[in-house]
Design a protein around this motif. Sequence first.
Motif, PDB file in Angstrom:
ATOM      1  N   THR A 144      31.454  -1.917 -34.155  1.00 61.53           N
ATOM      2  CA  THR A 144      30.984  -3.232 -33.712  1.00 61.53           C
ATOM      3  C   THR A 144      29.488  -3.392 -33.965  1.00 61.53           C
ATOM      4  O   THR A 144      28.695  -2.542 -33.571  1.00 61.53           O
ATOM      5  N   SER A 145      29.115  -4.460 -34.641  1.00 61.66           N
ATOM      6  CA  SER A 145      27.729  -4.645 -35.083  1.00 61.66           C
ATOM      7  C   SER A 145      27.192  -6.017 -34.701  1.00 61.66           C
ATOM      8  O   SER A 145      26.726  -6.785 -35.539  1.00 61.66           O
ATOM      9  N   ALA A 240      31.484  -6.136 -38.066  1.00 56.23           N
ATOM     10  CA  ALA A 240      31.967  -4.765 -38.085  1.00 56.23           C
ATOM     11  C   ALA A 240      31.286  -3.963 -39.183  1.00 56.23           C
ATOM     12  O   ALA A 240      31.152  -4.440 -40.309  1.00 56.23           O
ATOM     13  N   GLY A 241      30.908  -2.747 -38.866  1.00 56.12           N
ATOM     14  CA  GLY A 241      30.331  -1.838 -39.856  1.00 56.12           C
ATOM     15  C   GLY A 241      31.417  -1.142 -40.647  1.00 56.12           C
ATOM     16  O   GLY A 241      31.444   0.080 -40.743  1.00 56.12           O
ATOM     17  N   ARG A 242      32.331  -1.914 -41.167  1.00 56.78           N
ATOM     18  CA  ARG A 242      33.404  -1.352 -42.007  1.00 56.78           C
ATOM     19  C   ARG A 242      33.591  -2.257 -43.207  1.00 56.78           C
ATOM     20  O   ARG A 242      33.307  -3.436 -43.161  1.00 56.78           O
ATOM     21  N   ASN A 243      34.087  -1.682 -44.272  1.00 52.48           N
ATOM     22  CA  ASN A 243      34.119  -2.416 -45.524  1.00 52.48           C
ATOM     23  C   ASN A 243      35.207  -3.474 -45.582  1.00 52.48           C
ATOM     24  O   ASN A 243      36.389  -3.192 -45.374  1.00 52.48           O
ATOM     25  N   GLY A 244      34.769  -4.687 -45.887  1.00 52.32           N
ATOM     26  CA  GLY A 244      35.683  -5.796 -46.113  1.00 52.32           C
ATOM     27  C   GLY A 244      35.577  -6.248 -47.559  1.00 52.32           C
ATOM     28  O   GLY A 244      35.508  -5.418 -48.469  1.00 52.32           O
ATOM     29  N   ASN A 601      27.409  -4.034 -28.113  1.00 51.68           N
ATOM     30  CA  ASN A 601      27.430  -2.616 -28.473  1.00 51.68           C
ATOM     31  C   ASN A 601      26.096  -2.300 -29.143  1.00 51.68           C
ATOM     32  O   ASN A 601      25.660  -3.041 -30.014  1.00 51.68           O
ATOM     33  N   PRO A 602      25.425  -1.211 -28.748  1.00 52.41           N
ATOM     34  CA  PRO A 602      23.998  -1.066 -29.057  1.00 52.41           C
ATOM     35  C   PRO A 602      23.650  -0.562 -30.459  1.00 52.41           C
ATOM     36  O   PRO A 602      22.485  -0.610 -30.852  1.00 52.41           O
ATOM     37  N   THR A 603      24.617  -0.075 -31.216  1.00 49.31           N
ATOM     38  CA  THR A 603      24.263   0.669 -32.424  1.00 49.31           C
ATOM     39  C   THR A 603      23.482  -0.150 -33.449  1.00 49.31           C
ATOM     40  O   THR A 603      22.521   0.338 -34.035  1.00 49.31           O
TER      41      THR A 603
END
Lengths: 621, 164
Positions: A144-145, A240-244, A601-603
């Motif tokens: 989560t970004s 999201a920090g995932r590839n789309g 979410n803190p990242t």
Amino acid sequence: MNTSNKEYDVVIVGGGWAGSLLAYKLAAANKTVLVLESGVAIDGVTSSDDNDQPETYQRGDFMETFYLAMAKTPESPYVQNYNAPRPSVLDIRTTAEDDKIPDNCNQPVKSIDTKGYFIQKGPMPFGSTYERRGGGTSWHWLGTSLRLLPKDFKMASEYKVGVDWPMKYEDLSPYYDEAEYEIGVSADVEEQAIHGITFSKGYVYPMAKIPPTLLDVAMTTGLKNFHWQNIEMKVTGTPAGRNGTPNKMKDGTYYDNGRRQCQGNTNCTPICPIQAKYDATISMKKALMTGNVDIMYQAVAYDIKIDKLTQQVTGIMYKTYETINGGVKDTGVVTGKKYVIAANAIEAAKLLLMSNAPFGVANGSGQVGKNLMDHPVYLAWGLMPKSTFPFRGPLSTSGIETTRDGDFRKTRAAFRIEIGNEGWNWPGGAPYTQLINIVSPGGAVAHGDRNSFGSGLRKQIQKDFTRQFRIGFLMEQLPDANNYIVPSKKCMDNLGIPRPEIHYDLNKYTREGFKAAADAAKAIFSQLKVENANTPPVATGGQFKYDNVTYYSQGAGHVMGTHRMGFNKYDSVTNADMKSWDHDNLYIVGCGSFPTTATANPTLTMSALCFKAADAIIKSF
Amino acid sequence: MTLDEFVGLSAALTGYDADVLKPSADTQRVSEALYAELSNPDNKISPAQLQQLTDTWNAIAHTPAAQLEDQVWQQIVQNPAINRLAQNIIYMWYLGIWYDLGKNPNSFATPNNDHVVSSVAYINGLVWGEMGAHPMGFSTGDYGYWAHTPTLPAINAVSAAVLK
């Protein structure tokens, strides 16, 4: 690795998220960097001259360990390292149980899993965990970004609670851009422009938003124009920090980070099998490829040396070990011009307080280790009226963000609502617990009913399991000096380094948030015609009673606040560049920098802060 | 109990045809991994109980598919002497887990011998496909598959015969 003949510009403690980003950006600016990492090496993420890594792991090792784990916890893929131990959610215990920890609690090899790494003094247990290995906790982050909201930076001036951040949203905005491109965030600018979040002109996320799941769509439709306490419960996609699917960038080319598209393994936590989700080893690898960075694994920092006259940091003492079960192999010291502490918020505070006895390091304000915060999570779960097919797609793809800000923050915690795509997995141990309950109703060993096997069993799975759903409320927590971590005086780890002693509670502000969350959940369930599960969660970080109602609180894994930034040296540990007020050549980065938690979410924010700190460090040379 | 008997009984208990549980081109060999648990000494299976389950199964194994579940219900599931062992066969197929026979599977009583049989057993657990999903951490879907409604497997009266 031979570091003794090298003169480094910067020494970084911690090869996790913050340390990797810092190393990469500093190295790209031609600074030489040494990273001390307490944990074991990751295959392919090592210094070029290093042929001697005693313990090296790769993703496949972690996957196999995960498959074979009975409890698929966030820690399950990662073997405990008794020389750089980490907490586990299976060890979260109440104070009463912890009181049984004997005076002589130095942990012999292999006993931490049953006793827990934290010394939990309570009154509530601290429910969050982290990893100590190359890549750090990024191995099991959710992805989560979300950006913080502008008002999240000024809780004191807007709502008369907490403190203000020593920066505004606008100050951090360009660093958010930078972080989103390093991580590779999939999201939609228009959708994220909520509550005054602004983007630079023409900004596009690196990748288009991840398609919503069937559950997301059902919730979006079911909650259309639905209001709770005058708040529109609007469902939006979660960055999201995932590839789309790559977006076209300003220069006309398409974003490409060389990694695969998300396959929807529904396993972001504890581990993405295909690295479609960003983790910090990606940035560390790039850092190492510059040739300006060395990383020393299995090197546990235990003392920060301070020159009494200049108050400058002069070196970092560390201990090494041969294997994850052995003891101390060697000790040493590393030196550089500047130093960065980039460990998890709990480990960073512990190290600062262990050093330079009796004052500690960077602790002129007395705030190091204080204001420990998390996003305590309230879970609500039930059965949707129709199948929405959980256990498909990433763990979470949408949420409700409209509850994150409002005048109510004067008196109670705000929250964001995460929509989970993994059914009752978190609160109810799904699908295991429910399947056992069908095969062996009521735990009866002697017999099951007519539907406890064969086609009856199959029909029940298809009818009920496919309707499982849960939402999670990530609660804001205020900074509080009574929530703190100190190095234990009597409990040591295998290397003779103190374990963290934690004092923690949820105050009235946060408990009011839980009460509001329960009310919101009830309203949402009623609107969606959800059948409430009405059972206590199988996993609980802690429980408490408030206004005669029992609430269960889960850790979010968001450890924040222990070395907060601020406006002055009297009530904060660092300035807005994360430079220590007390030591001119020391920076302290990570989620411990957060003055308040907000609800995101803190990242991503931590990453933006790391890039800000890196800029300051580069300019300081 | 032989492997073929095990697969036949497994079909009747799980509701999946024997040739699904043990396909003719069996690259995964899940049935063999699960069957081996019956002779794993750590599992402390009573030989008498295993024999009774085998005998009971063999007595009903040739029941026509339409009536097979009734027989399993009457002869096995309602028989407290052997049903606990039968339940474990279901757990292995659906979850890939062997649960310690000496305790309630949902309890965390220790010490116990609960264990995932193997990564292959986990990955082939039937519960995931039954939901139209995949094992957590093992998806073969393409990007975005989750936006589309899955087709759930058809449920029919099972054939417990093992294809030779």
